[in-house]
Structure formats: C-alpha cells, structure tokens
Write an enzyme that holds these catalytic residues in place. Sequence first.
Site, short mmCIF file in Angstrom:
data_model
loop_
_atom_site.label_atom_id
_atom_site.label_comp_id
_atom_site.label_asym_id
_atom_site.label_seq_id
_atom_site.Cartn_x
_atom_site.Cartn_y
_atom_site.Cartn_z
N LYS A 187 0.84 -1.20 0.00
CA LYS A 187 0.00 0.00 0.00
C LYS A 187 0.87 1.24 0.00
O LYS A 187 1.58 1.52 0.97
CB LYS A 187 -0.91 0.03 1.24
CG LYS A 187 -2.00 1.10 1.09
CD LYS A 187 -2.71 1.40 2.38
CE LYS A 187 -2.03 2.46 3.20
NZ LYS A 187 -1.92 3.78 2.55
N CYS A 297 13.62 11.46 5.85
CA CYS A 297 13.80 10.97 7.21
C CYS A 297 15.24 11.12 7.68
O CYS A 297 15.52 11.26 8.85
CB CYS A 297 13.39 9.51 7.28
SG CYS A 297 14.34 8.50 6.14
N GLU A 399 9.87 15.64 15.17
CA GLU A 399 10.14 15.59 13.73
C GLU A 399 9.16 16.52 13.00
O GLU A 399 7.95 16.32 13.05
CB GLU A 399 9.96 14.16 13.22
CG GLU A 399 10.39 14.03 11.79
CD GLU A 399 10.15 12.61 11.23
OE1 GLU A 399 9.09 12.04 11.50
OE2 GLU A 399 11.03 12.12 10.51
#
Length: 495
Positions: A187, A297, A399
């Site tokens: 997905k 990231c 983050e």
Amino acid sequence: MLQEVRTRPRTGILDVKLFIDGRYVDAKSGKTFSDTNPATGELIARVAEADYADVDLAVKAARRAFDEGPWPKMTVAERSAILMKVAAGIKARMAELSELESLDTGKPIRESSHLDIPRSAYNFEFFAELIKYVGTDCNPVDDKFLNYSLREPVGVAGCISPWNLPLLLLTWKLAPALACGNTVVCKPAEFTPITASFLGEIANEAGLPPGVLNIVQGFGPNAAGSAITEHPDVDCISFTGETTTGKAIMKAAAEGLKEVSFELGGKAAAVIFADADLDLVVSQTIRSTFLNQGEVCLASPRLLVQRPIFDEFCKRYQAAAEALVFGDPLDEATSIGSLVDKEHYDRVTGYIEIAKKEGARLLFGGERPNLPAPFDKGAFLKPTAFVDVNNQMRICQEEVFGPVVTIAPFDTEDEGVALANDVKYGLAATIFTRDLQRAHRVARRIRAGIVWVNCWFVRDLRTPFGGMRESGIGREGGRLSLEFYSELKNICIAL
Ligand code: NAD
Ligand code: 6OD
C-alpha cells in the site's frame, strides 16, 4: 490495460485503480478519493479506495500465488530475469514516472528524474542480481549426520510505504521481497498513489505471475493499512513511516506474531566542528536540510555548530538557502518545490509558530515564497531556520519533516555529542571535521544507525540501513533485506 490505469499526465484526471491478481480493478465499494497536485491544488487523480474487503481479495490472491503458483518455485535465475525486466519497465517510463512523481509530491523534477525513479529501477536491478549470489550453510556433524540450512520465502509480505520518496521507498521493499520468492500486498501512501499504480502494468509486461504483486490504495488506520497489518494470512510486515504509526502497526502485528521491519522517523543532527571545510559544510547541509523540501527521514534539521565558526556558518548557510529557486516543480530550474499537501503544510507551519512561542528566534524564512498563479495556491514554504534555541524546545525534539531547521552552538566535543544524542530518535547523523581521529571517535559515540562523515545521503545498497531507538526496528540493505524476507530452515539428515 494502460487506459484502465490512468490517462496521460496533464491531459486529464488520472484514474488510479487497485491492482489485484494481475488485473486493475475498482474498489468493491466503488469508493474513490481525490489526489491533488500540492504545487497548484489541482485535482490530478481519482483513486480507488480499498478497504478490508479489497485487502482480503488481495491477500487471497497473494496467498494463492504463493501456495499454488510458480513464483516461489522458480529458479533464482528465472525470478531474477523477471525482476530485471521490471527494472527495465521502470526505466522505459523514466520521463513519465518522473513527471508524475513530481506532480504528485510537489518535488522538483530534477530530484524525481535523478533520484526517485532511477533508484526505483536500481532497487530491482540490485536485488535481482544479489539474490543470485546468496547461499546457506552446511554443517556436517560427523560421518553420521549432516545439517544444511535453506532460506525459504516467508509467504505473503505486507509492505506499507510513505509519501516522501514514493516509488523509491516502495520498491526498496518490493524488490527484495519478490527476489526471495514472496508474494506481496503493498500500500502506497494516500497522498502519493500514482507512480506505484504503474507497477501493475510493468509487472504484467515483465511476466510476473498474477497475484505475486498486489497494490491496494487507500488510507491507514481502520482502513486498507490496518487491513494489511491485521490480516491473518499476511506473514510479515515491512513499514516505513512515522514512529507513532510504527507503534500502532506493532500492536496489530503482535496479534499474529508477524515479523516486522520498521524504518521510522528521524531528527538527525549535523555536528559541525570548527576545523571543517566550510564550503563543503554549507553545500552538504543545504542538501541535508532542504533536499526534497526537508521531507527526508535522514535529513539533519538540527545543525550543531562549534562556536568559533557559528556566525560565519549562519551567514553562508542563509545566503545559500535564500539562493534556492522556487517555481514549477516540472521546471528543471526549480531546486525547491512544494510540500506534499496542504495538511502537511499546516503541520509544518504550526511548528514555526510553536518555535516562536517557545522563544526561538527566526533567522530566515518562515513564510510562503511569492509565486505566480497557479503556484500561488501551492504548499510552498521558504527554507526556515531558528537560532537561540534550547534542546528541550519542541522544535528541537519533534520531527517536523519540512524545510525547518534549528542552528545551535556548542563548545566541546562532549557537548556536541550530548546534544546530538539528546532526542528520542536515532536514524542518522552527519559529522563535519578534517580531524580523522575525531571523526571516528564521534561517529562511534553517536546513537544512530547511519553516520556520514563530510558527506550526506551517500547510498550503497549493500550497507545496513535503519535506525536505533524510536527510529526503527531492524536493518535493511543487501543481505539484511534478504534475511528479513526469508526464513532460515535447518535440515538434519542421518547418513
Ligand atoms: P505515516 O506513518 O503517516 O504513513 C505511512 C504509511 O502508513 C501510509 O501508507 C499510511 O497510509 C500508512 N498508515 C498510517 N497509519 C496506519 C495504520 N494504523 N496501519 C497501517 N498503515 C498505516 O508516514 P508518512 O507521513 O507517510 O511519512 C512520513 C514519515 O515517514 C516521517 O516520520 C518520516 O521520518 C518517515 N520516514 C522514514 C524513513 C526511514 O527510512 N526511516 C523513510 C521515509 C520516511
Ligand atoms: O536510500 C534508501 O534506501 C532509503 N530507505 C532512504 C530513505 C529516505 C528517507 O526519507
């Protein structure tokens, strides 16, 4: 088949379907969701929205293909040849996929055409090649018993990926999973469904048997994502995304004791010592903070700079950040594009407000660039930096996943290391110094899975990739990926 998937870019709205058992299909419910170009706000695709029923069909197809189909039984050479054709299929569509990746994410075409799509093809080439050279051990006990071990595919792999490097990160999972002989239900992220949907036609052209690769589109919690992680016939889960999502998936996976591999969030530091080559530092930190609009990231949004060069660094970094070129992501001249979505833009700018309230001082940025229509409606944000921060502020701990950085001074090596380690994440770090001994010393003291010295995001797919602490579970890359997507079985023979 092509017409079923989508129309061509910029000639209409794409029609993105699910790919189950070798065929493009609508969701059973008939539901669709909208996908917009974040640089303009325009609708670019209607996407079939899978739910539990569609995932169940996809898992059944994958199970059948695994239990009864030819894929896991093929010779390694046969599987490898098909995966090489998948790579070739991606390469043959390089221009189209690059354009679509930029339309879907807002990233500059120079990134999608030089990083995202070439790496997606290379992911298949790399694992198709590597699988040919892995063997297993044989342990003869004595002349009466012989042990040998076999690596077998796990079964049906569930692969769930994020939106920042959509096709790159999805194929980073699919290629090793398929190379090992697994079948897959995957997905892509709901913000970026388009390029993944092409993998269906590419797989069919390459000769991948039906049911080996299944692509469901849709949302995460209590939807297609959860349906994959909860399904009893999914044998392992590889997930890349936010740490909080990883925690939810781990709970779901615990029910079926499924193995997991997680690549999660990060908040990396760049530790910049006074003896570093400042030209190099500026060019590399501009990349490590603003490449892909900071939506990486591995990015280093915490710039820790030794005090003697702090002011000089800030001046030169600001000048370089302000020289980045905004514009149409499809224009080769554009070096910084739009954030992925208006919702994400609101989240990132929310952090700018939080930082101001916490007392951080805005050094530059913090607002939209001025752009002509239709980009005036896009989710563009200027590179933004804060100084006068302390490490307990949310802007230093959480983050943000956008072009927002903090720059903080430090005095001693111990202080630099302590600041770098003072977050819950541990994915990556970068060290800049000309002192070789210091580089090795500091690299060893930093709690992160990946440390770059005087460089950033240099990738060799053989190397271990993954994070410590709340940045992930496990390592992928090279043989480690193949280990995750396979089970080791020992067989003992009485001679
Ligand atoms: P996300 O966690 O919101 O979503 C990632 C994927 O998980 C999407 O496909 C989403 O639909 C699905 N999902 C969400 N909730 C789910 C659930 N409960 N069950 C199953 N699936 C679910 O992440 P994102 O916003 O798409 O991506 C950004 C995040 O990804 C950042 O935190 C970034 O650091 C991280 N990331 C990590 C790496 C790495 O290698 N460590 C690489 C890229 C991105
Ligand atoms: O290069 C890779 O293999 C990888 N997984 C990169 C991840 C980047 C994160 O945004």
